[in-house]
Design an enzyme around this catalytic site. Structure first.
Site, PDB file in Angstrom:
ATOM      1  N   GLU A  96      17.740  -4.687  -5.058  1.00 44.29           N
ATOM      2  CA  GLU A  96      19.072  -4.315  -4.105  1.00 44.29           C
ATOM      3  C   GLU A  96      19.222  -5.041  -1.788  1.00 44.29           C
ATOM      4  O   GLU A  96      18.431  -4.343  -1.705  1.00 44.29           O
ATOM      5  CB  GLU A  96      19.862  -3.107  -4.449  1.00 44.29           C
ATOM      6  CG  GLU A  96      20.429  -2.499  -5.754  1.00 44.29           C
ATOM      7  CD  GLU A  96      20.621  -1.073  -5.998  1.00 44.29           C
ATOM      8  OE1 GLU A  96      21.346  -1.188  -6.915  1.00 44.29           O
ATOM      9  OE2 GLU A  96      19.533  -0.752  -5.279  1.00 44.29           O
ATOM     10  N   CYS A 109      20.848  -5.025   4.824  1.00 36.93           N
ATOM     11  CA  CYS A 109      19.892  -4.023   5.023  1.00 36.93           C
ATOM     12  C   CYS A 109      19.255  -4.233   3.241  1.00 36.93           C
ATOM     13  O   CYS A 109      19.646  -5.219   2.103  1.00 36.93           O
ATOM     14  CB  CYS A 109      20.606  -2.444   4.145  1.00 36.93           C
ATOM     15  SG  CYS A 109      19.513  -1.432   3.647  1.00 36.93           S
ATOM     16  N   CYS A 116       7.930   0.500  -4.058  1.00 39.13           N
ATOM     17  CA  CYS A 116       7.188   0.818  -2.855  1.00 39.13           C
ATOM     18  C   CYS A 116       6.329   1.335  -3.871  1.00 39.13           C
ATOM     19  O   CYS A 116       6.030   2.172  -4.611  1.00 39.13           O
ATOM     20  CB  CYS A 116       7.868   1.397  -2.122  1.00 39.13           C
ATOM     21  SG  CYS A 116       7.674   1.945  -0.442  1.00 39.13           S
ATOM     22  N   CYS A 120       6.804   8.262  -0.578  1.00 39.14           N
ATOM     23  CA  CYS A 120       6.888   9.098   0.028  1.00 39.14           C
ATOM     24  C   CYS A 120       8.287  10.241  -1.777  1.00 39.14           C
ATOM     25  O   CYS A 120       9.067   9.505  -1.311  1.00 39.14           O
ATOM     26  CB  CYS A 120       7.926   8.428   1.077  1.00 39.14           C
ATOM     27  SG  CYS A 120       7.348   7.873   2.273  1.00 39.14           S
ATOM     28  N   CYS A 123      12.587  10.024  -1.209  1.00 40.47           N
ATOM     29  CA  CYS A 123      12.628   8.161  -1.553  1.00 40.47           C
ATOM     30  C   CYS A 123      13.061   7.930  -3.373  1.00 40.47           C
ATOM     31  O   CYS A 123      12.044   7.867  -3.949  1.00 40.47           O
ATOM     32  CB  CYS A 123      12.109   7.466  -0.939  1.00 40.47           C
ATOM     33  SG  CYS A 123      13.146   5.678  -1.050  1.00 40.47           S
ATOM     34  N   LEU A 221       9.986   8.472  10.922  1.00 40.76           N
ATOM     35  CA  LEU A 221       8.506   9.525  11.231  1.00 40.76           C
ATOM     36  C   LEU A 221       8.625  11.129  10.406  1.00 40.76           C
ATOM     37  O   LEU A 221       8.139  11.548  10.004  1.00 40.76           O
ATOM     38  CB  LEU A 221       9.274  10.315  12.805  1.00 40.76           C
ATOM     39  CG  LEU A 221       8.209  11.052  12.956  1.00 40.76           C
ATOM     40  CD1 LEU A 221       6.712  10.607  13.849  1.00 40.76           C
ATOM     41  CD2 LEU A 221       8.340  11.335  15.029  1.00 40.76           C
ATOM     42  N   CYS A 339      19.763   5.025   2.609  1.00 39.44           N
ATOM     43  CA  CYS A 339      18.739   4.995   2.899  1.00 39.44           C
ATOM     44  C   CYS A 339      18.134   5.830   1.167  1.00 39.44           C
ATOM     45  O   CYS A 339      18.965   7.079   0.976  1.00 39.44           O
ATOM     46  CB  CYS A 339      18.500   5.624   3.874  1.00 39.44           C
ATOM     47  SG  CYS A 339      18.494   4.516   5.190  1.00 39.44           S
TER      48      CYS A 339
END
Ligand code: SAH
Length: 352
Positions: A96, A109, A116, A120, A123, A221, A339
């Site tokens: 995407e 983006c 991935c 995390c 996400c 972070l 995001c």
């Protein structure tokens, strides 16, 4: 050439200048720049039409190379004007890209991996695991496909590497794509308008620095202490906050440039007044601006964004401490295009 000896054709999109020089050692460098200009600036996809290149060279190119771009499989329009593109790659994999217009810019983006592997906890892309890395052509190709689809008026002015994947976990192709994206003889994007976001792979940040590509770096972070960051971003066990901050302190920045620090706000996890204080302490002496990103929810998530009041309080404290701190306006949340909400592959069970 017989079938046996024919060299298999490779995608011209994304092929680095250095590889072309290796394949065609007798060519003058400006010839390669002319071809780049046809392809990346004027959008040509047929060597035969490149009128200032000799017929022999055109034939040599056509023998070795073809053009392949991601195909638009689906487009979803957000109420805020953003468009989420579902793009199909040559092997059927889906990624995407999200196009976000504002008055002064059109930002795309883009993704760097199918899935991935960093896992995390906040996400959605993490739920896919890592299926594969994208090639430089597939990374650049996202910009080219979207530009072709939308036309000149809406052409991309800014690119953020904040889609699916961890860019620095796919360093080589990302570097090749960045070079072509920012080269004056290729896609001609200003380095100031390109941002690569990373979860903080310190060794890779150091390697990237040696490439001398002065795009903007954004660091996710997302926590102010190691216990929390270990929990929500397992990569912290390898590169704890202090190591990451030291790396940023030593990163040579061009004058007037600063890093972006991203901080996803998760209610009750990393949004307290103490968190704001600790964050300010870590960032002291690092040239940066801070983007606070209230968590974008998705169905299976255990987290929530903080109430607006706490988000503003967090921001105010950072501003009082003389930081530039922004609350990032979340785009495309209604189409799961914000995001951490990208998970194209979950729509493609055949590519497992
Ligand atoms: N792997 C890279 C780039 C992809 S994520 C990185 O970690 O930076 C892009 C940004 O979105 C990161 O700052 C990440 O922390 C943030 N993000 C991920 N999931 C999110 C979510 N559900 N809500 C808000 N931001 C999220």
């Amino acid at each position: 050439m017989t079938e046996d000896t024919k060299i298999s054709s490779q995608n011209f999109i994304g092929t680095p200048e250095a590889s072309l020089r290796g394949i065609f050692p007798d060519w003058k460098p400006y010839r390669i720049h002319q071809i780049f200009n046809w392809v990346y600036h004027y959008g040509y996809r047929d060597f035969a039409e490149m009128s200032n290149i000799s017929k022999v060279m055109r034939a040599q190119l056509a023998d070795r190379f073809h053009f392949s771009l991601p195909q638009v499989q689906n487009k979803t329009h957000s109420q805020d004007g953003s468009i989420k593109y579902l793009l199909r790659l040559d092997d059927g994999a889906l990624v995407e890209s999200v196009w976000m217009p504002s008055d002064s810019r059109k930002t795309l983006c883009i993704s760097t991996q199918v899935g991935c592997r960093l896992n995390c906890s906040f996400c959605l892309t993490a739920s896919l695991g890592l299926k594969r890395n994208l090639t430089a052509g597939e990374i650049l190709g996202q910009c080219m496909t979207v530009n072709e689809d939308l036309g000149k008026e809406d052409a991309i002015t800014n690119v953020v590497f904040m889609g699916m994947g961890e860019p620095l976990d796919n360093l080589g192709p990302v570097v090749d794509a960045l070079r072509l994206m920012t080269a004056p003889e290729a896609m001609r994007m200003s380095t100031r308008k390109v941002t690569v976001s990373t979860s903080g792979l310190v060794d890779r940040i150091n390697e990237f620095q040696k490439e001398n590509i002065h795009i903007n770096l954004a660091i996710s972070l997302n926590a102010s202490d190691d216990i929390t960051r270990d929990r929500i971003m397992p990569i912290n066990k390898k590169y704890p906050i202090k190591v990451l901050m030291d790396c940023l302190k030593n990163y040579p920045l061009k004058p007037q440039r600063r890093h972006t620090i991203e901080y996803v706000l998760l209610e009750g996890i990393n949004d307290s007044d103490d968190d704001a204080r600790r964050l300010a302490k870590w960032l002291k002496g690092i040239p940066c601006k801070i983007n606070l990103i209230p968590f974008n929810s998705f169905e299976s998530s255990e987290y929530r964004p903080p109430p607006d009041k706490q988000t503003f309080k967090f921001q105010d404290y950072l501003i009082e401490q003389n930081f530039s701190a922004f609350i990032r306006q979340n785009r495309a949340t209604d189409i799961l295009g914000a995001c951490g909400q990208l998970a194209a592959e979950s729509q493609n069970p055949s590519y497992a």
